[in-house]
Design an enzyme around this catalytic site. Structure first.
Site, PDB file in Angstrom:
ATOM      1  N   HIS A 246       0.803  -1.232   0.000  1.00  0.00           N
ATOM      2  CA  HIS A 246       0.000   0.000   0.000  1.00  0.00           C
ATOM      3  C   HIS A 246       0.837   1.283   0.000  1.00  0.00           C
ATOM      4  O   HIS A 246       0.672   2.155  -0.848  1.00  0.00           O
ATOM      5  CB  HIS A 246      -0.884   0.050   1.254  1.00  0.00           C
ATOM      6  CG  HIS A 246      -1.644  -1.194   1.542  1.00  0.00           C
ATOM      7  ND1 HIS A 246      -2.870  -1.467   1.003  1.00  0.00           N
ATOM      8  CD2 HIS A 246      -1.356  -2.255   2.349  1.00  0.00           C
ATOM      9  CE1 HIS A 246      -3.318  -2.626   1.462  1.00  0.00           C
ATOM     10  NE2 HIS A 246      -2.420  -3.127   2.272  1.00  0.00           N
TER      11      HIS A 246
HETATM   12  C1  BDR Z   1      -1.974   0.541   5.793  1.00  0.00           C
HETATM   13  O1  BDR Z   1      -1.999  -0.052   7.078  1.00  0.00           O
HETATM   14  C2  BDR Z   1      -0.736  -0.580   7.413  1.00  0.00           C
HETATM   15  O2  BDR Z   1      -0.852  -1.881   7.852  1.00  0.00           O
HETATM   16  C3  BDR Z   1       0.115  -0.472   6.192  1.00  0.00           C
HETATM   17  O3  BDR Z   1       1.458  -0.167   6.530  1.00  0.00           O
HETATM   18  C4  BDR Z   1      -0.523   0.638   5.394  1.00  0.00           C
HETATM   19  O4  BDR Z   1      -0.011   1.888   5.769  1.00  0.00           O
HETATM   20  C5  BDR Z   1      -2.841  -0.265   4.854  1.00  0.00           C
HETATM   21  O5  BDR Z   1      -4.156  -0.308   5.324  1.00  0.00           O
END
Ligand code: BDR
Ligand code: CA
Length: 316
Positions: A246
């Site tokens: 992400h």
């Molecule tokens: C986001 O949540 C975290 O677990 C990841 O690093 C990312 O920033 C995705 O939902």
């Protein structure tokens, strides 16, 4: 060169913690296009002190001098509902050979560091928020005047017309501190929202990371082991063979806007709903009567993004 602060919660090297912040940092630090003038850490994937140490180790391995300021260890107002366990166990043996680079750590609290850095900077800065938005919100509360020095905030968070990943409607970063997210989205600053609806379009598997498998340098080892450990965890918990990176997409957009198409919308954050706390409510049609406050990412050039990440890993 564009000056950038990255606010992050990196689980890189910690068992059962997402390592995507690490890839985002890698993309940013390796890019000749931008100048990373500071990295701030926040609670999220892991307790904030672990995130800070992970950043310091990454900088050491990359032989980079960038100021690191540790920030909030919890959300601004309400602590997480129920007990949210944040992993804090290192992947066995992973850090034995990686000292951290304490020299980069400054004693200023991250929100104050953001304020000071923005105020000092002659040019406008961009903030990339890839963790819960606590530090960024606090900086805007401490000193709203810094808005004049901020070009925009690129946020990995939320989900546009798409399910959440913590509750049916809420994405992790927004859900972890919805009040902070509301402060940031209603700040009047230009916001780019990189949500799950785009980040979950490109999955990465063990095969994608196999190019690191036989490399012996510590940086490749760190990323390979972190990726494989995270993928094993996802297989066990969600029976999936792929993961999403992400946060790297937020940096990807910063480096190459052609990666994603956006749509203007008014985004508000649900802070009260018993079932919907942390939801990003997206109004693209002006029904709320409010002027758009964000560019919401809608479509992604999957091939381009995949190539960007793989190319970066290949050059480690
Ligand atoms: C986001 O949540 C975290 O677990 C990841 O690093 C990312 O920033 C995705 O939902
Ligand atoms: Ca993150």
């Amino acid at each position: 060169m564009q000056k950038v602060i990255i606010d992050t919660d990196p689980g890189l090297g910690i068992r059962e913690a997402d390592f995507d912040d690490g890839v985002a940092l890698l993309l940013a630090l390796k890019s000749p296009q931008i100048d990373v003038i500071g990295i701030t850490t926040v609670h999220g994937n892991v307790p904030v002190s672990y995130g800070t140490r992970n950043v310091l180790r990454l900088l050491h391995l990359m032989q980079r001098n960038v100021k690191v300021a540790q920030g909030a260890h919890r959300p601004i107002i309400l602590d997480y509902p129920g007990k949210v366990k944040r992993p804090d166990r290192e992947i066995e043996g992973i850090f034995q050979f990686i000292p951290s680079m304490e020299d980069n750590l400054i004693s200023t609290f991250a929100p104050q560091f953001i304020v000071d850095t923005a105020n000092k900077s002659e040019d406008k800065i961009i903030i990339v928020g890839i963790g819960p938005l606590t530090n960024i919100a606090l900086s805007l509360i401490i000193n709203p005047g810094i808005k004049e020095k901020i070009e925009k905030i690129i946020i990995m968070g939320g989900a546009a017309f798409y399910p959440g990943n913590v509750t049916p409607v809420a994405e992790f970063n927004i859900w972890m501190d919805p009040e902070a997210a509301e402060v940031v989205f209603s700040s009047g600053l230009p916001i780019v929202m990189v949500g799950l609806n785009v980040t979950q379009k490109v999955g990465f598997t063990k095969k994608d990371f196999s190019l690191l498998k036989n490399k012996i340098d510590p940086l490749s080892k760190l990323f390979y082991l972190s990726a494989v450990t995270w993928l094993d965890y996802l297989k066990k918990m969600q029976n999936t063979r792929e993961c999403y990176i992400h946060d790297a997409l937020a940096v990807g957009y910063l480096l190459d806007e052609k990666l994603i198409s956006t749509r203007q919308a008014y985004v508000s954050i649900e802070t009260k709903g018993a079932l919907t706390r942390g939801q990003t409510v997206i109004d693209t049609q002006g029904i709320s009567g409010k002027r758009p406050n964000a560019q919401v990412c809608m479509e992604i050039d999957k091939k381009r993004f995949r190539e960007m990440v793989i190319d970066c890993l290949e050059k480690l």
